[in-house]
Design a protein around this motif. Sequence first.
Motif, mmCIF file in Angstrom:
data_model
loop_
_atom_site.group_PDB
_atom_site.id
_atom_site.type_symbol
_atom_site.label_atom_id
_atom_site.label_comp_id
_atom_site.label_asym_id
_atom_site.label_seq_id
_atom_site.Cartn_x
_atom_site.Cartn_y
_atom_site.Cartn_z
ATOM 1 N N HIS A 16 -6.814 -9.052 -12.636
ATOM 2 C CA HIS A 16 -8.234 -9.367 -12.420
ATOM 3 C C HIS A 16 -8.703 -10.432 -13.408
ATOM 4 C CE1 HIS A 16 -12.244 -8.509 -10.833
ATOM 5 N NE2 HIS A 16 -12.680 -8.662 -12.081
ATOM 6 N N SER B 275 -10.045 -14.489 -12.768
ATOM 7 C CA SER B 275 -11.443 -14.703 -13.149
ATOM 8 C C SER B 275 -11.663 -16.124 -13.652
ATOM 9 C CB SER B 275 -11.854 -13.700 -14.230
ATOM 10 O OG SER B 275 -11.783 -12.374 -13.735
ATOM 11 N N ARG B 276 -12.924 -16.529 -13.600
ATOM 12 C CA ARG B 276 -13.321 -17.874 -14.032
ATOM 13 C C ARG B 276 -14.426 -17.743 -15.075
ATOM 14 N NH1 ARG B 276 -12.964 -22.961 -11.519
ATOM 15 N NH2 ARG B 276 -14.651 -24.448 -11.948
ATOM 16 N N ARG C 189 -18.874 -20.931 -9.016
ATOM 17 C CA ARG C 189 -17.798 -19.919 -8.955
ATOM 18 C C ARG C 189 -17.539 -19.221 -10.290
ATOM 19 N NH1 ARG C 189 -13.125 -21.894 -8.205
ATOM 20 N NH2 ARG C 189 -13.570 -24.109 -8.356
ATOM 21 N N ASP D 278 -17.528 -16.412 -13.010
ATOM 22 C CA ASP D 278 -17.657 -14.953 -13.065
ATOM 23 C C ASP D 278 -18.387 -14.519 -14.326
ATOM 24 O OD1 ASP D 278 -16.106 -14.194 -10.652
ATOM 25 O OD2 ASP D 278 -14.475 -15.195 -11.745
ATOM 26 N N ILE E 123 -25.458 -14.922 -12.598
ATOM 27 C CA ILE E 123 -24.166 -14.984 -13.273
ATOM 28 C C ILE E 123 -24.295 -14.320 -14.639
ATOM 29 C CG2 ILE E 123 -22.346 -16.476 -14.174
ATOM 30 C CD1 ILE E 123 -23.331 -18.645 -12.241
ATOM 31 N N LEU F 203 -16.107 -8.652 -17.121
ATOM 32 C CA LEU F 203 -15.172 -9.020 -16.065
ATOM 33 C C LEU F 203 -14.464 -7.804 -15.486
ATOM 34 C CD1 LEU F 203 -13.594 -12.260 -17.594
ATOM 35 C CD2 LEU F 203 -15.163 -12.126 -15.643
#
Length: 280
Positions: free
Chosen positions: A63, A67-68, A156, A158, A182, A245
């Motif tokens: 995960h 993630s970003r 985009r 996270d 966000i 996250l």
Amino acid sequence: MDLLEFIAAEATGDLFPWAAQVRAAERFGLTLGRVEETALTHGLMPARYQRNRQTISVERQLHLFRSRAVIIGSGGLGGYLVEELARLGVGNLVVVDPDIFEEHNLNRQILSSPALLGRSKSAVAAERVAEINPAVTITPLQVAFSRENGREILTRADVVLDGLDSITTRLELVDLCRELSIPLVHGAIGGWYGQIASQLPGDDISPSLFGSWSEPRGIETRLGNPSFTPAVVASLQVAEACKILLGEGESLRNRMIFVNLLDMEFDEVLLEPAPAAVGE
């Protein structure tokens, strides 16, 4: 032999060694990231993360890899944020900083060195990530974050991490993250002191950040920053980002941690939730 068969053959127990990861990328013409994701998807932990696995499972490591994280600022706080997120295994990093390294950065900015004076901070961050964890994809942006370009930069994301030194820009970042829902992890430093807070979707921490401070830059303009303060505060920010996250633990939602390294005190202050705007 396909990629999965190669990975299974090269694994040692549930660990996939780095040397085998490099060979797989070369043999199959893939990025190191693609090989890493394949190993994680099939329950194998890249050996570089083996000291994570008692805390972060293979599934959660995957995960993190998918993630970003967007890091705004790559100086005192930002350099440590980049270093720790890359070593943690967050797979996509965007680093935003318009500045170059100057001599006064050398006392505290982990990515700086005399040989790098005059170099772009974001470009050096990308080189550092390529050196310590080439499986991570990093996008360096040598631009100043603003409301005008912020939506594109945060696309985009996270989680966003604040490594700024401008109060005005920080408040713009807080506002835009709130608008885009966000999660944001705020950090600020000055001398022996620092503060950390998280803004999750639906929150607004801006009224609590700087109180009556009216100058455009933070208190670090008066107190400076020694080498240890950014390392401490950035580490707490990365821990917060990791929890956000993974959806684990208790975040700093509606509370702020004040760090006093001179007296070695950590104080928690509860933040009053900001009233929702009409229509929210």
